[in-house]
Write an enzyme that holds these catalytic residues in place. Structure first.
Site, short mmCIF file in Angstrom:
data_model
loop_
_atom_site.label_atom_id
_atom_site.label_comp_id
_atom_site.label_asym_id
_atom_site.label_seq_id
_atom_site.Cartn_x
_atom_site.Cartn_y
_atom_site.Cartn_z
N SER A 56 0.86 -1.19 0.00
CA SER A 56 0.00 0.00 0.00
C SER A 56 0.89 1.24 0.00
O SER A 56 2.11 1.14 0.19
CB SER A 56 -0.86 -0.05 1.27
OG SER A 56 -1.26 1.23 1.67
N TYR B 41 -2.91 -0.41 10.23
CA TYR B 41 -2.83 -0.75 8.80
C TYR B 41 -1.45 -0.38 8.26
O TYR B 41 -0.79 -1.18 7.58
CB TYR B 41 -3.93 0.00 8.05
CG TYR B 41 -4.01 -0.29 6.56
CD1 TYR B 41 -4.71 -1.40 6.09
CD2 TYR B 41 -3.39 0.54 5.63
CE1 TYR B 41 -4.80 -1.67 4.73
CE2 TYR B 41 -3.47 0.28 4.27
CZ TYR B 41 -4.18 -0.82 3.82
OH TYR B 41 -4.26 -1.08 2.47
P1 NDP Z 1 -11.84 -5.44 -0.13
O1 NDP Z 1 -12.29 -5.08 1.25
O2 NDP Z 1 -12.65 -4.97 -1.29
O3 NDP Z 1 -11.63 -7.04 -0.25
C1 NDP Z 1 -10.86 -7.70 0.72
C2 NDP Z 1 -10.77 -9.17 0.38
O4 NDP Z 1 -9.97 -9.80 1.40
C3 NDP Z 1 -12.12 -9.86 0.37
O5 NDP Z 1 -12.16 -10.78 -0.71
C4 NDP Z 1 -12.14 -10.61 1.72
O6 NDP Z 1 -12.89 -11.82 1.71
C5 NDP Z 1 -10.68 -10.94 1.87
N1 NDP Z 1 -10.35 -11.26 3.27
C6 NDP Z 1 -10.41 -10.45 4.36
N2 NDP Z 1 -10.07 -11.14 5.46
C7 NDP Z 1 -9.77 -12.41 5.06
C8 NDP Z 1 -9.36 -13.59 5.72
N3 NDP Z 1 -9.17 -13.60 7.03
N4 NDP Z 1 -9.16 -14.71 4.99
C9 NDP Z 1 -9.34 -14.71 3.64
N5 NDP Z 1 -9.73 -13.62 2.95
C10 NDP Z 1 -9.94 -12.49 3.66
O7 NDP Z 1 -10.34 -4.88 -0.23
P2 NDP Z 1 -9.52 -4.29 -1.48
O8 NDP Z 1 -9.83 -5.06 -2.69
O9 NDP Z 1 -9.66 -2.83 -1.49
O10 NDP Z 1 -8.02 -4.58 -0.99
C11 NDP Z 1 -7.28 -5.70 -1.44
C12 NDP Z 1 -5.84 -5.50 -1.04
O11 NDP Z 1 -5.35 -4.31 -1.61
C13 NDP Z 1 -5.64 -5.37 0.48
O12 NDP Z 1 -4.44 -6.00 0.85
C14 NDP Z 1 -5.53 -3.87 0.68
O13 NDP Z 1 -4.84 -3.53 1.82
C15 NDP Z 1 -4.80 -3.48 -0.59
N6 NDP Z 1 -4.94 -2.07 -0.96
C16 NDP Z 1 -6.14 -1.53 -1.32
C17 NDP Z 1 -6.20 -0.19 -1.70
C18 NDP Z 1 -7.46 0.47 -2.16
O14 NDP Z 1 -7.41 1.65 -2.54
N7 NDP Z 1 -8.59 -0.21 -2.14
C19 NDP Z 1 -5.01 0.66 -1.70
C20 NDP Z 1 -3.82 -0.01 -1.28
C21 NDP Z 1 -3.79 -1.33 -0.93
P3 NDP Z 1 -14.51 -11.81 1.82
O15 NDP Z 1 -14.98 -11.36 0.45
O16 NDP Z 1 -14.86 -13.22 2.13
O17 NDP Z 1 -14.87 -10.85 2.93
#
Ligand code: NDP
Length: 254
Positions: A145, A158
């Site tokens: 990130s 975070y």
């Molecule tokens: P979302 O909240 O849209 O999606 C998160 C995903 O992670 C979901 O599929 C969720 O599963 C899964 N997840 C959460 N906890 C667990 C767990 N314990 N075991 C398995 N799966 C899990 O997040 P984003 O798509 O926005 O983010 C994805 C990545 O990108 C993250 O690492 C985030 O930190 C990073 N990121 C995002 C940014 C942004 O602008 N959005 C910027 C920088 C980094 P479920 O669907 O079952 O809940």
């Protein structure tokens, strides 16, 4: 050129790919020819996502497991390797966010964020890399990130966890590169997903973001696909320990 970036005959596991960035990365990696394994916290969520890719003609599997639970992680990796096949590429994407002033964070919230964003990268990478080493081949891509390098108010757990992702990437790199395993990371700037919906809805934040980012806009999650395909492909065979920022220039601007 096609061979350099093709993921034909590559099997890719993407954690947290039921929705958001993980799902789009799974779609992009499948479009580059990869066989993808989608993971979410529920089997229904993983299957819904995999079905969308199967409907487009891609080979997509679904497997629910909690990336923070070592027993579930080890069982899932064993199941994938035995029943589907060897994992060539792992994308550690699952992540969560909690927003609160530093003084108000509870220990439980701290632990939740560290477990998903940091400990899970260790657990899943270790389980997968233990199988990649005897094969002398593999790629691991960790999703970091902006907060892998920059602090920001209300998200200290975070930022701590994403800073750790940088050092997990480097630590794994220095031990595993000699086994022909490339460990790299992608650091997305600000992208519109469910995780950032609160910020998207905040007018003051939008105004700040467009002024702060040289590209003067939010990122579209599809713009992360190229970086993932590159780091998963033969084109990155000598790229090790790198954190590729896809951020519209935010990290290099004051
Ligand atoms: P979302 O909240 O849209 O999606 C998160 C995903 O992670 C979901 O599929 C969720 O599963 C899964 N997840 C959460 N906890 C667990 C767990 N314990 N075991 C398995 N799966 C899990 O997040 P984003 O798509 O926005 O983010 C994805 C990545 O990108 C993250 O690492 C985030 O930190 C990073 N990121 C995002 C940014 C942004 O602008 N959005 C910027 C920088 C980094 P479920 O669907 O079952 O809940």
């Amino acid at each position: 050129m096609n061979t350099l970036f093709s993921l034909e005959n590559k099997r890719v596991l993407i954690t947290g790919s039921g929705r958001g960035i993980g799902f789009l990365l799974a779609k992009g990696l499948a479009e580059a020819g990869g066989e993808v394994i989608l993971n979410a916290t529920t089997q229904a969520g993983a299957e819904r996502a995999a079905a969308q890719l199967s409907a487009r003609g891609h080979t997509a599997h679904a497997l629910a497991f909690d990336v923070t639970q070592s027993a579930q992680v080890n069982a899932a990796i064993e199941q994938i390797e035995n029943q589907i096949g060897a994992i060539d590429v792992l994308v550690n994407n699952a992540g969560i966010q909690r927003r609160r002033p530093f003084l108000e964070f509870s220990e439980q919230e701290w632990n939740e964020v560290i477990a998903v964003n940091q400990t899970a990268v260790f657990l899943v990478s270790q389980a997968v890399a233990r199988r990649m080493v005897p094969r002398q081949q593999g790629k691991i891509i960790n999703i970091g990130s902006m907060q892998s390098e920059l602090g920001r108010e209300t998200i200290t757990p975070y930022a701590a966890s994403k800073g750790a992702v940088t050092m997990l990437t480097r630590g794994m790199c220095v031990e595993l590169a000699r086994h022909n395993i490339q460990i790299n990371g992608i650091a997305p700037g600000y992208f519109k997903t469910e995780m950032t919906q609160a910020l998207v809805d905040d007018e003051a934040f939008n105004a700040w973001l467009t002024k702060r980012t040289p590209a003067a806009r939010w990122g579209n999650p599809e713009e992360l696909i190229g970086a993932a395909v590159f780091l998963a492909s033969k084109a990155a065979d000598f790229v090790n320990g790198h954190l590729l920022f896809v951020d519209g220039g935010m990290r290099v601007a004051v």
